[in-house]
Design an enzyme around this catalytic site. Structure first.
Site, PDB file in Angstrom:
ATOM      1  N   LYS A 113       0.834  -1.200   0.000  1.00 34.98           N
ATOM      2  CA  LYS A 113       0.000   0.000   0.000  1.00 34.98           C
ATOM      3  C   LYS A 113       0.870   1.251   0.000  1.00 34.98           C
ATOM      4  CE  LYS A 113      -3.726   0.159   2.553  1.00 34.98           C
ATOM      5  NZ  LYS A 113      -4.647   0.302   3.728  1.00 34.98           N
ATOM      6  N   ASP A 164      -7.821   4.674   4.789  1.00 31.24           N
ATOM      7  CA  ASP A 164      -8.498   3.459   5.221  1.00 31.24           C
ATOM      8  C   ASP A 164      -9.329   3.031   4.030  1.00 31.24           C
ATOM      9  OD1 ASP A 164      -8.896   1.542   7.340  1.00 31.24           O
ATOM     10  OD2 ASP A 164     -10.981   2.175   7.356  1.00 31.24           O
ATOM     11  N   GLY A 219      -4.591  -7.974  -1.345  1.00 32.27           N
ATOM     12  CA  GLY A 219      -5.952  -8.012  -0.797  1.00 32.27           C
ATOM     13  C   GLY A 219      -6.912  -8.764  -1.705  1.00 32.27           C
ATOM     14  N   ASP A 275      -7.769  -7.934  -4.710  1.00 33.24           N
ATOM     15  CA  ASP A 275      -7.551  -7.609  -6.120  1.00 33.24           C
ATOM     16  C   ASP A 275      -7.753  -8.793  -7.071  1.00 33.24           C
ATOM     17  OD1 ASP A 275      -7.105  -4.905  -5.793  1.00 33.24           O
ATOM     18  OD2 ASP A 275      -4.920  -5.073  -5.754  1.00 33.24           O
ATOM     19  N   LYS A 315      -3.709   0.016 -12.967  1.00 32.30           N
ATOM     20  CA  LYS A 315      -4.519   0.028 -11.750  1.00 32.30           C
ATOM     21  C   LYS A 315      -4.573   1.422 -11.145  1.00 32.30           C
ATOM     22  CE  LYS A 315      -4.875  -1.861  -7.093  1.00 32.30           C
ATOM     23  NZ  LYS A 315      -4.219  -2.639  -6.021  1.00 32.30           N
ATOM     24  N   HIS A 323      -9.516   3.159  -6.624  1.00 32.32           N
ATOM     25  CA  HIS A 323     -10.049   4.005  -5.556  1.00 32.32           C
ATOM     26  C   HIS A 323      -8.944   4.799  -4.884  1.00 32.32           C
ATOM     27  CE1 HIS A 323      -8.686   0.192  -4.076  1.00 32.32           C
ATOM     28  NE2 HIS A 323      -8.908   0.466  -2.804  1.00 32.32           N
ATOM     29  N   ARG A 324      -7.791   4.155  -4.678  1.00 37.35           N
ATOM     30  CA  ARG A 324      -6.679   4.846  -4.015  1.00 37.35           C
ATOM     31  C   ARG A 324      -6.069   5.889  -4.931  1.00 37.35           C
ATOM     32  NH1 ARG A 324      -4.627   0.659  -2.379  1.00 37.35           N
ATOM     33  NH2 ARG A 324      -5.682   0.642  -0.373  1.00 37.35           N
TER      34      ARG A 324
END
Length: 204
Positions: free
Chosen positions: A13, A72, A156, A158, A178, A183-184
């Site tokens: 991450k 988060d 995760g 993915d 990606k 979202h990130r």
């Protein structure tokens, strides 16, 4: 160059966040928690992504004295009423691995039809300055879940998530592919104007 702390021990991450920030041309040294002295980290006790992101960013900014970014994020499955949600990383227990969580979700979705398996990845990202100012943004990636995990990229959930408009899972996409839709990635790009402004102020 100013320092920004990414408040996570999740190397994948942290790397993903650093990559997106660097691609946007932000002039800052970005450090993960593993690159700093350890400190007691707060429990993630909130019931929203935004609340937990703020808990982590407040702690990092207060203890390190640097600007702190924390996210988060998690998977919200429509058929499961938005779960695992904020418990995505701990879905199969407090010491769950990615494989444990993935396998539990696969069992929960067994015998469902593709049109039932709609889901979204959600990322709430908080920026906290040492002077106490706070900002929160949110990014989402809509898609569907597959019951045959595919790909070795990402982490995760993915391998079982296919974003809308894609035929490959997140784990089959390249990092750049990606980042462009995740979202990130969306949350980071929403946060960057704020981060640039705060860095400009602190450099002055």
């Amino acid at each position: 160059m100013r320092t920004v702390v990414v408040a996570t021990h999740n190397h994948k991450k942290s790397t993903e966040l650093q990559r997106v920030i660097a691609a946007e041309g932000l002039q800052a040294e970005v450090l993960g928690l593993d690159e700093l002295p350890a400190y007691p980290e707060p429990a993630e006790t909130e019931t929203s992504f935004e609340g937990n992101a703020l808990i982590k960013a407040r702690a990092a900014a207060g203890i390190t004295g640097y600007l702190a970014v924390a996210d988060d994020s998690g998977l919200a499955v429509d058929l499961l009423n938005g779960m695992p949600g904020v418990r995505s990383a701990r879905w199969s227990g407090p010491d769950a691995s990615d494989a444990d969580n993935l396998n539990l979700l696969l069992r929960q979705l067994a015998d469902t039809d593709e049109e039932q398996r709609t889901a979204r990845f959600v990322c709430a990202m908080a920026l906290v300055a040492p002077d106490g100012r706070e900002w929160v943004v949110r990014g989402e990636m809509l898609g569907r879940l597959v019951l045959q995990p595919r790909g070795s990229n990402g982490f995760g959930y993915d391998p079982m998530f296919v974003a809308n408009g894609q035929s490959r899972t997140n784990a089959e996409l390249t990092p750049a592919e990606k980042d462009a839709i995740s979202h990130r990635g969306k949350a980071v790009r929403s946060m960057l104007p704020l981060l640039r402004e705060v860095l400009r102020e602190t450099a002055g």
